[in-house]
Structure formats: C-alpha cells, structure tokens
Design a protein around this motif. Structure first.
Motif, PDB file in Angstrom:
ATOM      1  N   GLY A 157       7.707   1.799   5.475  1.00  0.00           N
ATOM      2  CA  GLY A 157       6.608   1.473   6.379  1.00  0.00           C
ATOM      3  C   GLY A 157       5.264   1.949   5.853  1.00  0.00           C
ATOM      4  O   GLY A 157       4.246   1.256   6.004  1.00  0.00           O
ATOM      5  N   ALA A 158       5.245   3.140   5.225  1.00  0.00           N
ATOM      6  CA  ALA A 158       3.999   3.657   4.668  1.00  0.00           C
ATOM      7  C   ALA A 158       3.498   2.779   3.531  1.00  0.00           C
ATOM      8  O   ALA A 158       2.289   2.516   3.414  1.00  0.00           O
ATOM      9  CB  ALA A 158       4.209   5.090   4.181  1.00  0.00           C
ATOM     10  N   LEU A 159       4.398   2.319   2.701  1.00  0.00           N
ATOM     11  CA  LEU A 159       3.993   1.422   1.613  1.00  0.00           C
ATOM     12  C   LEU A 159       3.431   0.113   2.170  1.00  0.00           C
ATOM     13  O   LEU A 159       2.412  -0.404   1.689  1.00  0.00           O
ATOM     14  CB  LEU A 159       5.182   1.147   0.694  1.00  0.00           C
ATOM     15  N   ALA A 160       4.099  -0.425   3.192  1.00  0.00           N
ATOM     16  CA  ALA A 160       3.606  -1.670   3.795  1.00  0.00           C
ATOM     17  C   ALA A 160       2.251  -1.456   4.444  1.00  0.00           C
ATOM     18  O   ALA A 160       1.334  -2.291   4.306  1.00  0.00           O
ATOM     19  CB  ALA A 160       4.617  -2.180   4.815  1.00  0.00           C
ATOM     20  N   ALA A 161       2.090  -0.342   5.170  1.00  0.00           N
ATOM     21  CA  ALA A 161       0.813  -0.066   5.828  1.00  0.00           C
ATOM     22  C   ALA A 161      -0.291   0.154   4.799  1.00  0.00           C
ATOM     23  O   ALA A 161      -1.428  -0.329   4.978  1.00  0.00           O
ATOM     24  CB  ALA A 161       0.949   1.161   6.724  1.00  0.00           C
ATOM     25  N   ALA A 162       0.022   0.880   3.730  1.00  0.00           N
ATOM     26  CA  ALA A 162      -0.985   1.104   2.689  1.00  0.00           C
ATOM     27  C   ALA A 162      -1.426  -0.214   2.072  1.00  0.00           C
ATOM     28  O   ALA A 162      -2.618  -0.435   1.810  1.00  0.00           O
ATOM     29  CB  ALA A 162      -0.416   2.033   1.615  1.00  0.00           C
ATOM     30  N   GLY A 163      -0.480  -1.115   1.842  1.00  0.00           N
ATOM     31  CA  GLY A 163      -0.845  -2.422   1.299  1.00  0.00           C
ATOM     32  C   GLY A 163      -1.773  -3.188   2.230  1.00  0.00           C
ATOM     33  O   GLY A 163      -2.760  -3.795   1.785  1.00  0.00           O
ATOM     34  N   LEU A 164      -1.478  -3.174   3.522  1.00  0.00           N
ATOM     35  CA  LEU A 164      -2.340  -3.860   4.491  1.00  0.00           C
ATOM     36  C   LEU A 164      -3.735  -3.244   4.531  1.00  0.00           C
ATOM     37  O   LEU A 164      -4.754  -3.957   4.564  1.00  0.00           O
ATOM     38  CB  LEU A 164      -1.714  -3.792   5.886  1.00  0.00           C
ATOM     39  N   ILE A 189      -5.291  -1.533   2.197  1.00  0.00           N
ATOM     40  CA  ILE A 189      -6.026  -1.814   0.961  1.00  0.00           C
ATOM     41  C   ILE A 189      -6.518  -3.254   0.960  1.00  0.00           C
ATOM     42  O   ILE A 189      -7.663  -3.550   0.588  1.00  0.00           O
ATOM     43  CB  ILE A 189      -5.137  -1.529  -0.263  1.00  0.00           C
ATOM     44  N   ALA A 190      -5.662  -4.177   1.408  1.00  0.00           N
ATOM     45  CA  ALA A 190      -6.030  -5.592   1.376  1.00  0.00           C
ATOM     46  C   ALA A 190      -7.136  -5.918   2.370  1.00  0.00           C
ATOM     47  O   ALA A 190      -8.068  -6.682   2.072  1.00  0.00           O
ATOM     48  CB  ALA A 190      -4.798  -6.448   1.663  1.00  0.00           C
ATOM     49  N   ALA A 191      -7.069  -5.359   3.578  1.00  0.00           N
ATOM     50  CA  ALA A 191      -8.054  -5.701   4.607  1.00  0.00           C
ATOM     51  C   ALA A 191      -9.300  -4.842   4.546  1.00  0.00           C
ATOM     52  O   ALA A 191     -10.352  -5.243   5.061  1.00  0.00           O
ATOM     53  CB  ALA A 191      -7.418  -5.573   5.987  1.00  0.00           C
ATOM     54  N   GLY A 192      -9.198  -3.665   3.963  1.00  0.00           N
ATOM     55  CA  GLY A 192     -10.353  -2.805   3.850  1.00  0.00           C
ATOM     56  C   GLY A 192     -10.886  -2.381   5.200  1.00  0.00           C
ATOM     57  O   GLY A 192     -10.139  -1.919   6.069  1.00  0.00           O
ATOM     58  N   ALA A 193     -12.202  -2.555   5.398  1.00  0.00           N
ATOM     59  CA  ALA A 193     -12.856  -2.119   6.632  1.00  0.00           C
ATOM     60  C   ALA A 193     -12.916  -3.210   7.693  1.00  0.00           C
ATOM     61  O   ALA A 193     -13.578  -3.033   8.719  1.00  0.00           O
ATOM     62  CB  ALA A 193     -14.269  -1.633   6.313  1.00  0.00           C
ATOM     63  N   ASP A 194     -12.240  -4.329   7.484  1.00  0.00           N
ATOM     64  CA  ASP A 194     -12.279  -5.442   8.441  1.00  0.00           C
ATOM     65  C   ASP A 194     -11.317  -5.152   9.593  1.00  0.00           C
ATOM     66  O   ASP A 194     -10.130  -5.466   9.538  1.00  0.00           O
ATOM     67  CB  ASP A 194     -11.900  -6.747   7.738  1.00  0.00           C
ATOM     68  N   THR A 195     -11.832  -4.561  10.666  1.00  0.00           N
ATOM     69  CA  THR A 195     -10.962  -4.184  11.786  1.00  0.00           C
ATOM     70  C   THR A 195     -10.457  -5.391  12.560  1.00  0.00           C
ATOM     71  O   THR A 195      -9.488  -5.278  13.315  1.00  0.00           O
ATOM     72  CB  THR A 195     -11.725  -3.252  12.746  1.00  0.00           C
TER      73      THR A 195
END
Length: 737
Positions: free
Chosen positions: A443-450, A452-458
């Motif tokens: 889950g941490a790897l998946a969350a980190a990927g999200l 990084i990909a989305a950045g600051a776009d809440t």
C-alpha cells in the motif's frame, strides 16, 4: 464483471450460475457505502466548504472509527442505536485526549487508563465490545500534534458531524431485516413444548418421531452460538440474565417432555400436562406480544407443583404412578422456571414479586448492583476480559510513550497498529503482523506512486479518495488484515495529502509507524496472557460440575436418612454451587462476546475415543437442574394457605436406600470424570470420558417413599444432562441435545 456468468440469448441461466457477489462481499460493500458516504461527506464539506482541516480530520475519522474499525453486531438500525448511546462518550474521549496530550506523561497515563477501561467494556456484552476499538481511536486521534486545546470546538464539531452522518447512513442506507431474536427462539420453543404437552395428555399419550425431531431442533436453536451475536443474552442487566435463564429452562422442558414415557393408566397425568401446555402457550404469547398476560395459568401450575410434591393419597399407590409423578414434577418445575424467567425478561423488575428468590437471585437487585456484580466478577487475573484490558492498556501506553519520546510525525498510526494488530495468541499475532506489514508495504508503494504522479494537485486526490475508501472497506474485511492495511494506507495517504499537502514520504512514515506499533503489540501479546476465553470457561465449567457432584452426594445422603425439611428459599449448603453458576455464566457470556474463533482451540473432551467441544449451555443447564432438584427434595413448598411448620421426611428403607446411593454414586462419579476432562489445570486435562454405562435403571423397591422416585428421576435426568455436555446423547434414545 468477474463472477458474473452470462447465459446465451434466449436461454435460462442455471440456478447454480446466478451467484454474482458472495454474501461476505455483499455485506462488506453495504457497510463500505455507509462509511464512505458519512466519512467522505463530512470531510469534503469541512475541508472544501469551510476550510477547516481540523474539523475535516475528525469528520473523516469518526465514521471510520465507529463504522469501519468497530465491529458492532446487528442490523444497521441496531448499530445506529449503539452509536447514538456512544456519542456522548466519543465527545468526552476527544476532550480528554485533547487536554492530556499536551504533556507526554499525562498522555501516557491517560492512554493506560482509557485503554484499559475501554477494552474492559467487553464484559458488558457483544455490542459494547464491538464499539470499544472505535472509541479507542477517537481518544488516540487527539493525542498527537498539533497540541491545541483551543481547537477543541472544531474537533468536537467535526466528530459530531461525522457521527451524525454515520447514524443516518446506518439507519437509512440498505436497511436490513432483523432475524429472529433470542426471545423469539424461546417463544417458539415454548409453543412447541405446549404442543408436545397436549400430545402427551391425549391418546396415544406419546410423542411422534416428528415431534421429537422438532424438539431436538428447537433445543439446538436455543444454544446462544446459534443466535446472531447482537441477539445473544450476554449482558449483565436483569433482562439479559432472565432471557438466558428462560433459554435454559425451555431446553429443560423440551428434554423432559421428550423423555416422558406412557402413563400407567389412561388419563394419568392429563391434568398436569394440560396445565403445562397452558403455561408454555401463555409464556410464548408473553415473549412475543408484551407484558399484558393472564397470571392464572402460572398460579394454577404452582398449585399443581405443590400437589405433586406432596405425599400421594392412599397407601396402595403403585411404583409406576410414583415414577410418573416424579417425572411430571420435573416438567412442571422447569415450566414454572421458564414462565418466571420470561416474566422477568419482558416485565423487568415489575415481575420480581412472582419469582422465586432462590432461583432468580438477580431479580431484586438494582441495575447498578448487577453491573457491579459483572465488573467485580471480572476484575481479577483469572478473567479473560481483565487480561485483555491490561494487555491493550499497557501496549497502547507503551506505544504512546515511544511516539512521544521519538516525536513520530504521525504517531497515532503506531497506536492504531498496536490496537488493531494485537491478538490473544502468539501464533495469531505473528501471522497477523506478517500479513499487515506485507500489505502496508504494498500500500505504501502504491500511495507513493500516486503522490509522485499527482504532485500538489489535490483535485486528483479528492476524486480518487471515495473509490479507494469503498474498496478498502469492502475488500479488507473479507480478504483479511493484509489487504485491509494495504488499502487503508492508500486511504490515509490520500486524505493527508489533501489536509497538509504531504509528499510521498507520508507513505514511508506510515510503513515505519505500523512496524513500530505492530512490534509493540507483538511484545505485549507475548508477555501478557496470550490466551482467549476458552481456558477460563473450561476452568469455571469444571468447578461448576465438581460443585454439582458435591450437592448430589449431600442431597442423596439427606434423602436416605430423612429428617426435618424446612420451608426456605433454597436448600442449605448450596452457596458454592450458586457461586459456581454465577462465575460459569459470566465466563460463558465472555466466551460469546469474543469474535468467532478468537482463542478457541480444538475440542477438549475425548468421549468414546473422539474429541468434541462441550455444550457449555448444557453445563449451565445441569448446574441449574442440580439446584432445582435438590430444592425439590430438601425444601418442601409451603401450602397454598401460607407458611407452615417444618416437614418431617421419613427415612428410606434398606433396599431403597441402597438403590438410591448406588445411583447417586454413579452420577457424582460421572460428574467428576467430566470435570476432569474439562479442567485445563487438572492432572488429566484431556481425560477420556466413557459413554454412559448400560447399567439398568434402579428397580422399584417396596419400601420406597415418593421421595425415592423424585430423587431417581432427578439423578437420571442429570445423567442425560452430562451426556448432553459430552455430546454422547442420541436422539434415538428420546433425548434432546
């Protein structure tokens, strides 16, 4: 969609191919929708509507705490009722956590006390036990930065809004039809008992095979393990105790009716059985329609009981008639207990004047005394609930100390991991922690990927979060702790990314703190009583059966020698058995309150070469039967006109005395065998229990008074109870398991 089988056009889908969603996923999905709607609704309104991150945090986690983390049994409306009663306590816990968190030592001390107290709630029944983890989380949440008592209003407002939305969701979304309550089960058994009594009162004066099978099934349905967890009468209050007592008595009535043989002559016992039928039918109505009932059937049956217990008229009464009277006395006595217990369960303390103070010791006690009795009875090292509460309190306090000293950035995750991953056995804790860490890593790897990909776009996080929550609360409860921890890691990462614009490192913190919390939980799970309720129930059950054996020996000896019989509430010397019954009933209530499978090992009895889990309700039934039967023999009922002087019982003749002593020794000896097999602390904790020996029933000596037949009927019934405990009773013999 996976799992959907489409049939060719124009064909009919086979019945076996129509299953789309397994029942477990269906239930979990409905709960996930409720939690997501409540948590997401409050979160988005406060965060994006009012710009309050504090209120949004509490609006998010309050529904997750009581709707996702808690496992409150029952339908949505039943859960909503529990949550409504828990709401004031939730606000109190948030307030305490807010003010105690400003210093590490006060936060640790508060965590120890609150953690113990909330875990100890399990003594109050399945529903408080199910709500306790969620209440723990609501105290844990404000124990970490920011330490800002000035934001208490926002915290309480967010928690109140989240809980309010959850209450509405539980009550209105996907309403569930409640199943039969335990009172309904007792009422159905009472109606069946009335039908059986009427069948036995009319030609051919016997039950059909169908009636015996129905009695067998109805008695099995009265075992609390067969009822929904929310409907089990395991609470400390008067009504729960009385309903549990009614279930025991209903099983007793069914078993005694199934064992009743044909009368010695036409119509013998017809009036008594008609009275039993009227009382059981009235009891069923009382349990299903409320307290408005006619007291006359119970009063009539009380007079029948008095007449049966009196000396029969005439010196030429045959042995068959006396044996029949003794069997009828057993049935009438159990029926009166059923009626009185049902009155208490329906009318509460208002029914206290019509019940026996000896049998229903709890009827005259106020509710605080009953609750204190349950709490005090479990406040000791032998109590499973006390052990679990100490374990949880110490583990949470240690986790809070570590989080405070090391200033973990999201320390409440460590406490949440300690709370959710600590188990009652070392092996289970090891497996759970391994699965949780693996799931959290993924889950941490998946969350980190999200992140990084989305950045600051809440906006991306706001759109994705509800779908991830739905998946987490649907898949996690069904697939297990690994999936639950992994998906929940993604949920909290997406939520905190909107609250504080976190980077991918939040997933790293989540993994490290879950590791720290699970390690603390594993250590305390190893050191602090890593067992469930099973052993404590075996220990108290063994003590109960030993006390019953002592009463059997003392009662038989008193009947043999005769002497003065006084009118009193209960026979002398019964305090140890009554105390044993109270503790065994308390342990059985604990056993029912535990999640299914928690701490439950293999069967402890080896009966005839096999292994079986004892029928614990049958053990309680046997304890009550021992008390009731001894009272029938040693405490004569007062005459209808009022109190009378002592009754002098004649001694038994030599042959009757020898027969009764032999049967009493057989019963007491078998009780000790069963006790040795049940007791986990004995020298032979898995001693084999031989099947009931085929010795013939006692003969009918000519020098036997009526008390002899009452005693032999009681002892024979106790042998049947022991068979029911060990699982050796056979329906073909007419018994009811």
């Amino acid at each position: 969609m996976a799992g959907v089988v489409k049939a060719p056009s124009g064909s009919r889908t086979p019945r076996a191919s129509r299953t789309v969603i397994p029942a477990g996923y269906g239930r979990a999905a409905r709960r996930a929708v409720r939690v997501t709607a409540a948590a997401g609704g409050g979160f988005y309104v406060f965060l994006y509507g009012f710009g309050s991150t504090t209120a949004a945090t509490y609006a998010l986690f309050a529904p997750i705490a009581l709707g996702g983390l808690s496992r409150i049994p029952g339908t949505g409306r039943q859960r909503a009722a529990v949550m409504l009663r828990a709401a004031p306590w939730s606000w109190l816990l948030v307030t305490l956590g807010t003010y105690l968190a400003v210093r590490t030592w006060t936060a640790v001390a508060g965590m120890l006390v609150v953690g113990f107290a909330l875990a100890f709630l399990a003594v109050c029944g399945p529903r408080p036990a199910g709500a306790a983890p969620g209440l723990q989380l609501l105290y844990i949440l404000p124990c970490f930065p920011p330490y800002d008592p000035g934001s208490l209003g926002e915290r309480l407002g967010g928690a109140a809004a989240g809980l309010g939305l959850l209450l509405l969701a539980e009550a209105l979304l996907f309403p569930e039809a409640p199943g039969p309550s335990y009172a309904d089960r007792v009422a159905a058994a009472a109606r069946l008992a009335g039908r059986c009594a009427r069948a036995l009162a009319a030609p051919p004066y016997a039950l059909s095979a169908r009636d015996v099978r129905a009695a067998h099934a109805a008695a099995r349905e009265l075992r609390p393990s067969q009822a929904a967890e929310a409907d089990r009468p395991a609470g400390p209050g008067l009504r729960d105790r009385a309903l549990a007592h009614a279930g025991l008595a209903a099983r007793a009535v069914l078993s005694r009716l199934a064992l009743l043989g044909p009368p010695p002559g036409p119509g013998a016992g017809q009036g008594e059985l008609d009275a039993v039928a009227r009382v059981t039918e009235a009891t069923a109505l009382r349990l299903t329609r409320g307290p408005a009932d006619d007291p006359r059937p119970q009063e009539d049956l009380g007079r029948v009981r008095t007449a049966l217990a009196a000396e029969p008229a005439g010196p030429a009464v045959g042995a068959a008639v006396l044996r029949r009277r003794a069997s009828l006395l057993e049935i009438v006595d159990a029926t009166l207990a059923l009626s009185m217990a049902a009155s208490l369960a329906v009318r509460g303390r208002a029914a206290g004047a019509v019940v026996s103070p000896g049998r229903f010791w709890y009827a005259g006690l106020p509710a605080p005394r009953l609750w204190w009795h349950r709490l005090a009875g479990n406040a000791g090292l032998r109590s499973v609930h006390f052990q679990n509460a100490v374990r949880i309190g110490l583990a949470l306090a240690a986790a809070r100390l570590v989080a405070g000293v090391d200033t973990l950035p999201h320390g409440f995750w460590a406490l949440l991991a300690t709370l959710t991953l600590t188990r009652t056995t070392v092996a289970e804790t090891r497996v759970t922690v391994r699965q949780a860490l693996a799931g959290t890593l993924v889950g941490a790897l998946a969350a980190a990927g999200l992140l990084i990909a989305a950045g600051a776009d809440t906006t991306v996080y706001a759109v994705i979060l509800p779908f991830v929550m739905l998946g987490a609360f649907t898949v996690g409860p069904v697939k297990g702790v690994g999936w639950a921890q992994g998906l929940f890691t993604v949920v909290v990462s997406l939520a905190f990314a909107q609250l504080a614009h976190e980077t991918w490192r939040i997933a790293e913190f989540r993994l490290l703190e879950v590791l720290a919390g699970s390690a603390i939980g594993a250590v305390f799970g190893l050191l602090a009583w890593p067992r469930g309720a099973h052993d404590e129930l075996r220990r108290s059950g063994a003590a109960l059966i030993r006390a019953a054996a002592e009463i059997v020996v003392a009662t038989v000896a008193a009947v043999v020698v005769g002497g003065v019989r006084e009118h009193r509430a209960t026979a002398p010397g019964h305090r140890s058995l009554q105390r044993g019954l109270i503790f065994a009933e308390s342990a059985f209530a604990q056993f029912q309150s535990e999640p299914e499978g928690a701490g439950r090992g293999p069967g402890v009895l080896r009966v005839g070469g096999g292994r079986a889990e004892p029928d614990w309700q049958a053990a309680l039934m046997m304890g009550h039967h021992t008390l009731w039967g001894s009272d029938r023999l040693l405490v004569p009922p007062p005459p209808p006109a009022g109190p009378a002087g002592p009754v002098v019982a004649p001694p038994l003749g030599p042959r009757a005395a020898a027969e009764l002593l032999r049967l009493g020794d057989r019963v007491a000896g078998r009780m000790l065998l069963v006790s040795a097999a049940v007791d986990p602390g004995g020298d032979t904790p898995e001693a084999p229990v031989p099947p009931r020996d085929p010795a013939p029933s006692p003969s009918d000596p000519r020098d036997a008074p009526p008390a002899y037949y009452v005693a032999t009927s009681w002892l024979t019934a106790l042998l049947t109870d022991l068979e029911r405990i060990t699982g050796t009773e056979r329906e073909a013999r007419g018994g009811v398991a």
